[in-house]
Design a protein around this motif. Structure first.
Motif, PDB file in Angstrom:
ATOM      1  N   SER A 253      52.385  26.448 -18.109  1.00 51.52           N
ATOM      2  CA  SER A 253      51.547  26.467 -16.898  1.00 51.52           C
ATOM      3  C   SER A 253      50.080  26.720 -17.216  1.00 51.52           C
ATOM      4  CB  SER A 253      52.054  27.523 -15.908  1.00 51.52           C
ATOM      5  OG  SER A 253      53.375  27.219 -15.507  1.00 51.52           O
ATOM      6  N   THR A 254      49.607  26.232 -18.366  1.00 52.47           N
ATOM      7  CA  THR A 254      48.213  26.382 -18.739  1.00 52.47           C
ATOM      8  C   THR A 254      47.396  25.199 -18.251  1.00 52.47           C
ATOM      9  OG1 THR A 254      46.658  26.638 -20.579  1.00 52.47           O
ATOM     10  CG2 THR A 254      48.598  25.270 -20.974  1.00 52.47           C
ATOM     11  N   ASP A 255      46.135  25.443 -17.962  1.00 54.92           N
ATOM     12  CA  ASP A 255      45.248  24.372 -17.514  1.00 54.92           C
ATOM     13  C   ASP A 255      44.316  23.907 -18.631  1.00 54.92           C
ATOM     14  OD1 ASP A 255      46.243  24.373 -14.941  1.00 54.92           O
ATOM     15  OD2 ASP A 255      44.868  25.947 -14.275  1.00 54.92           O
ATOM     16  N   GLU A 256      44.477  24.461 -19.828  1.00 56.97           N
ATOM     17  CA  GLU A 256      43.574  24.151 -20.933  1.00 56.97           C
ATOM     18  C   GLU A 256      43.981  22.849 -21.622  1.00 56.97           C
ATOM     19  OE1 GLU A 256      41.912  26.155 -25.101  1.00 56.97           O
ATOM     20  OE2 GLU A 256      43.146  27.313 -23.705  1.00 56.97           O
ATOM     21  N   THR A 257      43.024  21.934 -21.771  1.00 54.17           N
ATOM     22  CA  THR A 257      43.266  20.670 -22.455  1.00 54.17           C
ATOM     23  C   THR A 257      42.819  20.780 -23.907  1.00 54.17           C
ATOM     24  OG1 THR A 257      42.960  19.408 -20.431  1.00 54.17           O
ATOM     25  CG2 THR A 257      42.761  18.207 -22.491  1.00 54.17           C
ATOM     26  N   THR A 258      43.667  20.311 -24.819  1.00 56.32           N
ATOM     27  CA  THR A 258      43.392  20.409 -26.243  1.00 56.32           C
ATOM     28  C   THR A 258      42.660  19.173 -26.752  1.00 56.32           C
ATOM     29  OG1 THR A 258      45.370  21.765 -26.599  1.00 56.32           O
ATOM     30  CG2 THR A 258      44.434  20.646 -28.529  1.00 56.32           C
ATOM     31  N   SER A 259      41.573  19.392 -27.487  1.00 56.30           N
ATOM     32  CA  SER A 259      40.882  18.324 -28.206  1.00 56.30           C
ATOM     33  C   SER A 259      40.995  18.612 -29.699  1.00 56.30           C
ATOM     34  CB  SER A 259      39.407  18.244 -27.800  1.00 56.30           C
ATOM     35  OG  SER A 259      39.265  17.782 -26.469  1.00 56.30           O
ATOM     36  N   THR A 260      40.979  17.560 -30.515  1.00 57.87           N
ATOM     37  CA  THR A 260      41.067  17.697 -31.972  1.00 57.87           C
ATOM     38  C   THR A 260      40.038  16.778 -32.610  1.00 57.87           C
ATOM     39  OG1 THR A 260      42.693  15.907 -32.259  1.00 57.87           O
ATOM     40  CG2 THR A 260      43.560  18.101 -31.736  1.00 57.87           C
ATOM     41  N   ASP A 261      40.117  16.645 -33.941  1.00 53.82           N
ATOM     42  CA  ASP A 261      39.200  15.744 -34.638  1.00 53.82           C
ATOM     43  C   ASP A 261      39.414  14.293 -34.234  1.00 53.82           C
ATOM     44  OD1 ASP A 261      38.088  17.858 -35.950  1.00 53.82           O
ATOM     45  OD2 ASP A 261      39.284  17.622 -37.777  1.00 53.82           O
ATOM     46  N   THR A 262      40.628  13.956 -33.769  1.00 55.46           N
ATOM     47  CA  THR A 262      40.929  12.562 -33.430  1.00 55.46           C
ATOM     48  C   THR A 262      41.187  12.339 -31.948  1.00 55.46           C
ATOM     49  OG1 THR A 262      43.300  12.884 -33.875  1.00 55.46           O
ATOM     50  CG2 THR A 262      41.908  12.150 -35.726  1.00 55.46           C
ATOM     51  N   VAL A 263      41.189  13.419 -31.161  1.00 57.21           N
ATOM     52  CA  VAL A 263      41.413  13.327 -29.710  1.00 57.21           C
ATOM     53  C   VAL A 263      40.337  14.159 -29.013  1.00 57.21           C
ATOM     54  CG1 VAL A 263      42.990  13.714 -27.794  1.00 57.21           C
ATOM     55  CG2 VAL A 263      43.906  13.109 -30.039  1.00 57.21           C
ATOM     56  N   THR A 264      39.440  13.494 -28.297  1.00 53.83           N
ATOM     57  CA  THR A 264      38.359  14.206 -27.608  1.00 53.83           C
ATOM     58  C   THR A 264      38.470  13.998 -26.109  1.00 53.83           C
ATOM     59  OG1 THR A 264      36.871  13.928 -29.494  1.00 53.83           O
ATOM     60  CG2 THR A 264      35.863  14.464 -27.375  1.00 53.83           C
ATOM     61  N   HIS A 265      38.560  15.103 -25.367  1.00 54.77           N
ATOM     62  CA  HIS A 265      38.552  15.074 -23.904  1.00 54.77           C
ATOM     63  C   HIS A 265      37.234  15.655 -23.408  1.00 54.77           C
ATOM     64  CE1 HIS A 265      42.787  14.075 -22.885  1.00 54.77           C
ATOM     65  NE2 HIS A 265      43.055  14.622 -24.054  1.00 54.77           N
ATOM     66  N   ALA A 266      36.629  15.023 -22.421  1.00 55.17           N
ATOM     67  CA  ALA A 266      35.397  15.544 -21.837  1.00 55.17           C
ATOM     68  C   ALA A 266      35.234  14.972 -20.432  1.00 55.17           C
ATOM     69  CB  ALA A 266      34.198  15.197 -22.707  1.00 55.17           C
ATOM     70  N   ARG A 267      34.162  15.414 -19.730  1.00 54.60           N
ATOM     71  CA  ARG A 267      33.931  14.977 -18.359  1.00 54.60           C
ATOM     72  C   ARG A 267      32.471  14.596 -18.202  1.00 54.60           C
ATOM     73  NH1 ARG A 267      36.638  19.276 -14.383  1.00 54.60           N
ATOM     74  NH2 ARG A 267      37.322  17.416 -13.293  1.00 54.60           N
ATOM     75  N   ALA A 268      32.210  13.706 -17.238  1.00 53.00           N
ATOM     76  CA  ALA A 268      30.838  13.261 -17.016  1.00 53.00           C
ATOM     77  C   ALA A 268      30.733  12.591 -15.657  1.00 53.00           C
ATOM     78  CB  ALA A 268      30.404  12.289 -18.109  1.00 53.00           C
ATOM     79  N   ARG A 269      29.500  12.416 -15.204  1.00 52.58           N
ATOM     80  CA  ARG A 269      29.225  11.633 -14.006  1.00 52.58           C
ATOM     81  C   ARG A 269      28.632  10.270 -14.363  1.00 52.58           C
ATOM     82  NH1 ARG A 269      28.981  14.371  -9.121  1.00 52.58           N
ATOM     83  NH2 ARG A 269      27.369  12.955  -8.386  1.00 52.58           N
ATOM     84  N   LYS A 270      28.122  10.148 -15.592  1.00 56.92           N
ATOM     85  CA  LYS A 270      27.549   8.881 -16.037  1.00 56.92           C
ATOM     86  C   LYS A 270      27.687   8.768 -17.548  1.00 56.92           C
ATOM     87  CE  LYS A 270      23.241   6.166 -16.072  1.00 56.92           C
ATOM     88  NZ  LYS A 270      21.806   6.133 -15.666  1.00 56.92           N
ATOM     89  N   LEU A 271      28.094   7.599 -18.013  1.00 58.26           N
ATOM     90  CA  LEU A 271      28.179   7.320 -19.443  1.00 58.26           C
ATOM     91  C   LEU A 271      27.584   5.947 -19.726  1.00 58.26           C
ATOM     92  CD1 LEU A 271      31.271   8.662 -18.616  1.00 58.26           C
ATOM     93  CD2 LEU A 271      31.192   8.937 -21.095  1.00 58.26           C
ATOM     94  N   GLU A 272      26.790   5.875 -20.775  1.00 53.69           N
ATOM     95  CA  GLU A 272      26.235   4.606 -21.236  1.00 53.69           C
ATOM     96  C   GLU A 272      26.721   4.378 -22.663  1.00 53.69           C
ATOM     97  OE1 GLU A 272      21.918   4.041 -19.970  1.00 53.69           O
ATOM     98  OE2 GLU A 272      22.190   6.216 -19.726  1.00 53.69           O
ATOM     99  N   VAL A 273      27.311   3.217 -22.923  1.00 49.30           N
ATOM    100  CA  VAL A 273      27.925   2.941 -24.224  1.00 49.30           C
ATOM    101  C   VAL A 273      27.408   1.617 -24.769  1.00 49.30           C
ATOM    102  CG1 VAL A 273      30.096   2.503 -25.435  1.00 49.30           C
ATOM    103  CG2 VAL A 273      30.018   4.222 -23.603  1.00 49.30           C
ATOM    104  N   THR A 274      27.051   1.623 -26.061  1.00 51.67           N
ATOM    105  CA  THR A 274      26.651   0.403 -26.761  1.00 51.67           C
ATOM    106  C   THR A 274      27.501   0.264 -28.018  1.00 51.67           C
ATOM    107  OG1 THR A 274      24.372   0.620 -25.981  1.00 51.67           O
ATOM    108  CG2 THR A 274      24.761  -0.883 -27.819  1.00 51.67           C
ATOM    109  N   LEU A 275      28.163  -0.864 -28.151  1.00 51.82           N
ATOM    110  CA  LEU A 275      29.054  -1.139 -29.280  1.00 51.82           C
ATOM    111  C   LEU A 275      28.378  -2.083 -30.275  1.00 51.82           C
ATOM    112  CD1 LEU A 275      32.139  -1.675 -27.019  1.00 51.82           C
ATOM    113  CD2 LEU A 275      32.135  -0.036 -28.896  1.00 51.82           C
ATOM    114  N   PRO A 276      28.821  -2.074 -31.539  1.00 51.19           N
ATOM    115  CA  PRO A 276      28.213  -2.963 -32.538  1.00 51.19           C
ATOM    116  C   PRO A 276      28.578  -4.433 -32.358  1.00 51.19           C
ATOM    117  CG  PRO A 276      30.051  -1.777 -33.505  1.00 51.19           C
ATOM    118  CD  PRO A 276      29.840  -1.185 -32.137  1.00 51.19           C
ATOM    119  N   GLY A 277      29.603  -4.706 -31.570  1.00 49.42           N
ATOM    120  CA  GLY A 277      30.038  -6.070 -31.306  1.00 49.42           C
ATOM    121  C   GLY A 277      30.971  -6.100 -30.127  1.00 49.42           C
ATOM    122  N   PRO A 278      31.281  -7.275 -29.599  1.00 46.46           N
ATOM    123  CA  PRO A 278      32.125  -7.388 -28.408  1.00 46.46           C
ATOM    124  C   PRO A 278      33.534  -6.837 -28.640  1.00 46.46           C
ATOM    125  CG  PRO A 278      30.952  -9.443 -28.831  1.00 46.46           C
ATOM    126  CD  PRO A 278      30.780  -8.592 -30.055  1.00 46.46           C
TER     127      PRO A 278
END
Length: 306
Positions: A253-278
């Motif tokens: 019954s915990t509300d804590e979300t686990t993040s690791t070196d390969t799994v990242t959880h976060a929150r935002a209202r706006k994100l801008e992303v640019t990739l090296p290719g399609p």
């Protein structure tokens, strides 16, 4: 509002009749979507008739099209859902009855409206920039590859289980790439990963909860970055997702979300992303093309869903 490729009007009408209480005879108008109009134009015509409630009967694409128009015009009209698709993602996340048309109509007619956020994505595609609304999630990586690799005929026969068949090919096609990301008002930074999902809701097909903290009514978006490579890292990633952020949370019954070196959880209202290719990009379970740049924002309390 219904998608005729999912059911017929008589079936819906019968379900509506079963759901109506005695001495209740609402005025009902029927609006049909078409292949060229997944719901936007039909919603525009429906709104012009000034209804108290719009009920959308169809799959995720139809629900998204109707919701997108209502949010875009900031309409106060309440929305009900009769889920008829393969994933029915928004319906699952809002606990709308599945595979039961009368029960879904009952919920739509008598349920208490809930304010639900709308996500928006401005995405650069091969044919130019497009703007789309979303109610569940958008992103690139394994999820988008899985959708692109799924056989439509098998999906018609097996439903959401067809996505499992394509998962192996999706893993093979999802390689780790560097990308540039800006989150809210924070400084831009460089990240790398094979999958980035930005979500308003966290539950996927089959009831699997991918983003356990996602709340469609909190005015924010949750995002998940996966960057596992090799068997060992994937084993750790699956352990984090299925145990630490899944079964363990239920047991303890915990509300804590686990993040690791390969799994990242976060929150935002706006994100801008640019990739090296399609990269293949998906919106609410639909692969819309390849992109190398997109911006995601949230419109709080844009919808009023029963």
């Amino acid at each position: 509002m219904w998608n005729p490729s999912k059911t017929d009007k008589d079936t819906l009408s019968e379900g509506l009749t079963v759901s109506l209480q005695e001495d209740t005879t609402p005025e009902v108008s029927w609006w049909e979507t078409t292949e060229s109009d997944p719901g936007g134009d039909a919603t525009r015509r429906a709104v012009a008739s000034e209804p108290d409630l719009i009920v959308v009967a169809g799959g995720d694409g139809t629900v998204r099209a109707v919701a997108e128009h209502l949010a875009d015009i900031q309409s106060p009209i309440e929305l009900g859902i009769v889920p008829l698709g393969t994933g029915n993602l928004l319906a699952r996340n809002l606990d709308v009855p599945l595979n039961d048309i009368p029960a879904a109509f009952t919920r739509a007619l008598t349920g208490t409206p809930r304010d639900v956020d709308m996500g928006w994505v401005d995405v650069d595609l091969t044919d130019g920039k497009e703007r789309h609304g979303f109610v569940v999630m958008v992103g690139f990586g394994i999820d988008a590859h899985m959708i692109a690799e799924t056989d439509d005929d098998l999906k018609d026969k097996a439903g959401w289980l067809a996505y499992v068949e394509s998962l192996g090919r999706a893993f093979a096609a999802s390689d780790v790439v560097p990308f540039h990301i800006t989150v809210d008002d924070q400084p831009a930074r460089d990240e790398e990963g094979h999958t980035l999902l930005i979500a308003n809701c966290g539950t996927l097909q089959g009831g699997f909860t991918l983003l356990p903290d996602a709340d469609p009514s909190d005015g924010e978006l949750d995002y998940l970055l996966l960057s596992a490579e090799g068997v060992a890292q994937w084993a750790g990633t699956l352990k984090t997702m299925l145990w630490d952020n899944g079964l363990k949370r239920l047991i303890s019954s915990t509300d804590e979300t686990t993040s690791t070196d390969t799994v990242t959880h976060a929150r935002a209202r706006k994100l801008e992303v640019t990739l090296p290719g399609p990269r293949p990009f998906e919106i609410d379970g639909e692969q819309i093309g390849d992109t190398d740049s997109f911006t995601v924002t949230v419109q709080p309390a844009a919808l009023h869903i029963r």
